[in-house]
Design an enzyme around this catalytic site. Structure first.
Site, PDB file in Angstrom:
ATOM      1  N   GLY A 194     -14.725  -7.957  17.902  1.00  0.00           N
ATOM      2  CA  GLY A 194     -15.964  -7.294  18.292  1.00  0.00           C
ATOM      3  C   GLY A 194     -16.875  -6.948  17.128  1.00  0.00           C
ATOM      4  CG  ASN A 195     -19.628  -8.706  16.362  1.00  0.00           C
ATOM      5  OD1 ASN A 195     -20.507  -8.927  17.190  1.00  0.00           O
ATOM      6  ND2 ASN A 195     -18.650  -9.568  16.103  1.00  0.00           N
ATOM      7  CB  THR A 255     -16.094  -9.684   8.638  1.00  0.00           C
ATOM      8  OG1 THR A 255     -15.171 -10.577   9.264  1.00  0.00           O
ATOM      9  CG2 THR A 255     -15.880  -9.684   7.138  1.00  0.00           C
ATOM     10  CB  THR A 277     -19.927  -9.004  11.898  1.00  0.00           C
ATOM     11  OG1 THR A 277     -19.397  -9.915  12.863  1.00  0.00           O
ATOM     12  CG2 THR A 277     -21.389  -8.758  12.232  1.00  0.00           C
ATOM     13  CB  SER A 278     -18.521 -14.272  10.633  1.00  0.00           C
ATOM     14  OG  SER A 278     -17.698 -14.042  11.776  1.00  0.00           O
ATOM     15  CD  GLU A 279     -18.302 -13.556  16.679  1.00  0.00           C
ATOM     16  OE1 GLU A 279     -18.550 -12.573  17.408  1.00  0.00           O
ATOM     17  OE2 GLU A 279     -17.383 -14.350  16.895  1.00  0.00           O
ATOM     18  CG  HIS A 284     -19.425 -10.058  20.528  1.00  0.00           C
ATOM     19  ND1 HIS A 284     -19.143 -10.722  21.693  1.00  0.00           N
ATOM     20  CD2 HIS A 284     -18.567 -10.557  19.589  1.00  0.00           C
ATOM     21  CE1 HIS A 284     -18.165 -11.601  21.482  1.00  0.00           C
ATOM     22  NE2 HIS A 284     -17.800 -11.511  20.210  1.00  0.00           N
ATOM     23  CG  HIS A 303     -13.245 -10.483  22.614  1.00  0.00           C
ATOM     24  ND1 HIS A 303     -12.440 -10.747  21.524  1.00  0.00           N
ATOM     25  CD2 HIS A 303     -14.471 -10.976  22.290  1.00  0.00           C
ATOM     26  CE1 HIS A 303     -13.137 -11.375  20.587  1.00  0.00           C
ATOM     27  NE2 HIS A 303     -14.379 -11.514  21.037  1.00  0.00           N
ATOM     28  CG  HIS A 309     -16.399 -15.575  22.192  1.00  0.00           C
ATOM     29  ND1 HIS A 309     -17.157 -16.132  21.189  1.00  0.00           N
ATOM     30  CD2 HIS A 309     -15.891 -14.436  21.657  1.00  0.00           C
ATOM     31  CE1 HIS A 309     -17.088 -15.367  20.105  1.00  0.00           C
ATOM     32  NE2 HIS A 309     -16.319 -14.333  20.367  1.00  0.00           N
TER      33      HIS A 309
END
Length: 307
Positions: free
Chosen positions: A30-31, A46, A75-77, A96, A98, A159
């Site tokens: 998550g982020n 991250t 974060t990479s996203e 974001h 899950h 995802h």
């Protein structure tokens, strides 16, 4: 720049704790991000659990994803968040994660049915499922762009989910409402039956939603059944979406030429005989079937009365 940056950082940490406690983000999943200004976005780093974030862990990036500050790597996203913010200037916060029940719909590629619960109608409306792409890439970020103007939360195929709003609290709310709704749908489906709102009940909820200040794009569609998952149907083929577990009743208007959203990729099954008041996948009984059922019932009652 907000007047109280530390308060915003604390709120991000609190949202992270709530996500972790709900089971929406295992380990470092998550982020979260928050737009500070036209040039700066605050985001989570991250490889850090969202359940144990500290204000000093957060970092800032520009609108292109370049890190401006922070002791940890962003974060990479982040590009997913930035794509949404660039497309929707009113969005300040993006979440974001899950959530397991909502994510299950994305893995099964099953559209979330409509017209089942008032809360889902008011706060969610139709929820799209974006096609799968490798997380962290530009392609991944762009998968949500067809939907961001018509929804405040998107399921990411195989995802998770991404939700967004003008505040962090609201952005998180949409996630929690969706996962709760998906869980209830699964429980109800396990009992073998789903009852949908009638057309008049669905229309009344849509009108109430508009009065409460929540715009629903379904109100703009013409000649469409608002319970039939028609708003995003044209995207289903590319993402592999198909109604299998949940088949909402159709009331005869969804597939007319006037409904431009509904007739491009999928056709209703020819053997379905849906009825507005019928929630059985087999459809209502015919007069002949009713007569047979009544005859059997009369015979059984007669035999029982002789005992």
């Amino acid at each position: 720049m907000p007047q109280n940056l530390h308060r915003i950082k604390q709120e991000i940490c609190e949202i992270g704790r709530r996500m972790y406690a709900k089971g929406y983000c295992a380990a470092n999943d998550g982020n979260i991000s928050y737009r500070l200004s036209e040039k700066e976005v605050l985001c989570t780093p991250t490889m850090v659990s969202k359940g144990f974030l500290k204000p000093e862990d957060l970092c800032t990036v520009d609108l292109e994803g370049n890190q401006l500050s922070g002791r940890r790597k962003r974060t990479s996203e982040i590009f997913l968040h930035l794509a949404i913010m660039k497309t929707r200037p009113d969005v300040r916060a993006v979440v974001h994660c899950h959530p397991p029940h909502a994510t299950a719909f994305g893995i099964a590629r099953e559209p979330v049915p409509l017209c089942v619960m008032p809360e889902a109608e008011i706060f969610l409306g139709e929820v799209p499922i974006a096609k799968y792409a490798l997380p962290g890439t530009k392609e991944f970020a762009e998968t949500v762009l067809p939907f961001v103007h018509k929804a405040n939360i998107v399921i990411l195929a195989n995802h998770g989910t991404v939700s967004y709003a003008d505040t962090l609290e609201k952005a998180y709310w949409w996630t929690e409402v969706l996962d709760s709704y998906c869980r209830i749908l699964m429980l109800a489906r396990s009992l073998g039956n789903i009852h949908y709102f009638s057309e008049s009940e669905a229309q009344a909820l849509l009108q109430l939603k508009e009065k409460l200040g929540f715009h629903d794009p379904r109100s703009e569609l013409k000649n469409c059944d608002i319970c039939a998952n028609d708003l995003f149907r044209e995207s289903w083929k590319e993402a592999g979406i198909e109604q299998r577990a949940f088949t909402p009743p159709r009331r005869g208007c969804s597939w007319t030429p006037g409904c431009s959203q509904a007739n491009s990729t999928s056709e209703p099954k020819a053997d379905r005989k849906d009825n507005p008041g019928d929630s059985s996948p087999l459809g209502p009984a015919t007069p002949e079937q009713e007569a047979i059922i009544q005859a059997i019932t009369d015979r059984v009652m007669a035999l029982l009365s002789q005992e």
